[in-house]
Design a protein around this motif. Sequence first.
Motif, PDB file in Angstrom:
ATOM      1  N   ASN A   1      20.870 -16.006  14.581  1.00  0.00           N
ATOM      2  CA  ASN A   1      21.554 -16.647  13.463  1.00  0.00           C
ATOM      3  C   ASN A   1      21.228 -18.136  13.372  1.00  0.00           C
ATOM      4  O   ASN A   1      21.158 -18.695  12.272  1.00  0.00           O
ATOM      5  CB  ASN A   1      23.061 -16.447  13.594  1.00  0.00           C
ATOM      6  CG  ASN A   1      23.499 -15.058  13.146  1.00  0.00           C
ATOM      7  OD1 ASN A   1      22.875 -14.457  12.275  1.00  0.00           O
ATOM      8  ND2 ASN A   1      24.552 -14.540  13.758  1.00  0.00           N
ATOM      9  N   LEU A   2      21.019 -18.791  14.511  1.00  0.00           N
ATOM     10  CA  LEU A   2      20.582 -20.193  14.458  1.00  0.00           C
ATOM     11  C   LEU A   2      19.255 -20.312  13.708  1.00  0.00           C
ATOM     12  O   LEU A   2      19.050 -21.263  12.942  1.00  0.00           O
ATOM     13  CB  LEU A   2      20.427 -20.747  15.878  1.00  0.00           C
ATOM     14  CG  LEU A   2      21.702 -21.109  16.646  1.00  0.00           C
ATOM     15  CD1 LEU A   2      21.370 -21.477  18.091  1.00  0.00           C
ATOM     16  CD2 LEU A   2      22.452 -22.262  15.978  1.00  0.00           C
ATOM     17  N   VAL A   3      18.364 -19.358  13.924  1.00  0.00           N
ATOM     18  CA  VAL A   3      17.075 -19.372  13.233  1.00  0.00           C
ATOM     19  C   VAL A   3      17.252 -19.060  11.748  1.00  0.00           C
ATOM     20  O   VAL A   3      16.737 -19.776  10.880  1.00  0.00           O
ATOM     21  CB  VAL A   3      16.097 -18.367  13.883  1.00  0.00           C
ATOM     22  CG1 VAL A   3      14.793 -18.303  13.095  1.00  0.00           C
ATOM     23  CG2 VAL A   3      15.812 -18.747  15.329  1.00  0.00           C
ATOM     24  N   SER A   4      17.984 -18.003  11.432  1.00  0.00           N
ATOM     25  CA  SER A   4      18.123 -17.574  10.030  1.00  0.00           C
ATOM     26  C   SER A   4      18.849 -18.610   9.185  1.00  0.00           C
ATOM     27  O   SER A   4      18.615 -18.724   7.979  1.00  0.00           O
ATOM     28  CB  SER A   4      18.850 -16.230   9.954  1.00  0.00           C
ATOM     29  OG  SER A   4      20.189 -16.347  10.407  1.00  0.00           O
ATOM     30  N   GLU A   5      19.726 -19.401   9.803  1.00  0.00           N
ATOM     31  CA  GLU A   5      20.439 -20.446   9.073  1.00  0.00           C
ATOM     32  C   GLU A   5      19.698 -21.780   9.086  1.00  0.00           C
ATOM     33  O   GLU A   5      20.204 -22.787   8.583  1.00  0.00           O
ATOM     34  CB  GLU A   5      21.849 -20.625   9.660  1.00  0.00           C
ATOM     35  CG  GLU A   5      22.748 -19.411   9.450  1.00  0.00           C
ATOM     36  CD  GLU A   5      24.167 -19.625   9.933  1.00  0.00           C
ATOM     37  OE1 GLU A   5      24.511 -20.781  10.281  1.00  0.00           O
ATOM     38  OE2 GLU A   5      24.949 -18.657   9.942  1.00  0.00           O
TER      39      GLU A   5
END
Length: 375
Positions: A171-175
């Motif tokens: 989620n850190l990457v996707s956001e």
Amino acid sequence: MRVSVLGCLGFIGLAQATPTTATSTLLKVPFITTLSLGNSTLDGSTTTVGIEVVVSVQAGNGQTWNNVLIDTGSAILWVGRGSQKYIPGPSSHLNATFSVGYGTGGASGLAYQDAVTIGDAVVSSQIIGAANDTNGFTNNGAIDGILGMGPPGSNQGEVSGFNTTPTFVENLVSEGKIGKAVFGLYVAPLDEDGEPQGSGELSFGGIDQARIQGEMTWIPQNAPYTPRWALNVSTISFGEGIASNESIFAYTDSGNILIQIPTQQFIAILQTVPGANLDQSQSTLDSAIIFENTTANALPDLVFGFENLTVTIPPNRYIVQKNLYSSLNITDDGAIHTWIVSGGWSTAILGEKFLENVYSAYDLDNHLIGFANLA
């Protein structure tokens, strides 16, 4: 932190990939090592023994859980064990239910989509479990949740209505909070008095170069990629005459304090090293190796080989510090007690006491596990 005595052997990648090299944000989050006061015998469950690495997690209705176990052996985030239960806040949306097992224990409850903050790392929409039932954490007296850092897809069926759910790193990457799906882990070792030597560190988005000496050695993750951060160890040796002669299936597990070596080498130590014996007491480390009628200076190093990297664990790092005896229900009988147990036939489990001796990193996209000597 799930420990399986016999794992499914994967393939060693013949062509080694390299991690992405794009410049990106590196988020560094400190964490601590804490002493758990639980007392039970080692029974093959996945719980840690006496000591655990924990980080602070903020979520819910302005709440903070300070003792969330960092676990590379599972892949779901949940909180609420103990007195502070999760209370839905302004960002919370009821999503489903969750249930996750850890060997002989587990946790279950409602699952929410919520904003989650871990140090400087913030995810605006993370699935988080709100535990209303936990069991089997006898040796984890201090923890109030678990931050699963396992591979993508390894939490299959743990949240209702989903096949798998994204991990915190995904989620850190996707956001757009980090540019690379890579995280690094530094576990601060304990000193001779059993106290942590400073803070540990999670780095999101890459590795912390200040923590390492030389280059990272990147090792292909064994396929299938979903069960755990599995790889092959080239060699394991303990003094002269005790060494593996073939590659060994292994995986890292920061939620498990032990160094678990293959049964073959475990038996060889008991049979050939003077003074080696099996701890048959009622301590928490029942079934670990002990050494009688000898000194620490007379013991050899425990050495792991990973391709071109050698990780050396000296005796003072695999011996249990005497200051921890009472918490582990160990009687000071004159023997040298260790963190070394059997991991199963041709299987090694690289727990916290291994990870204290090396910097480890995990590349989600390229399916790589990295190790480097500590600075």
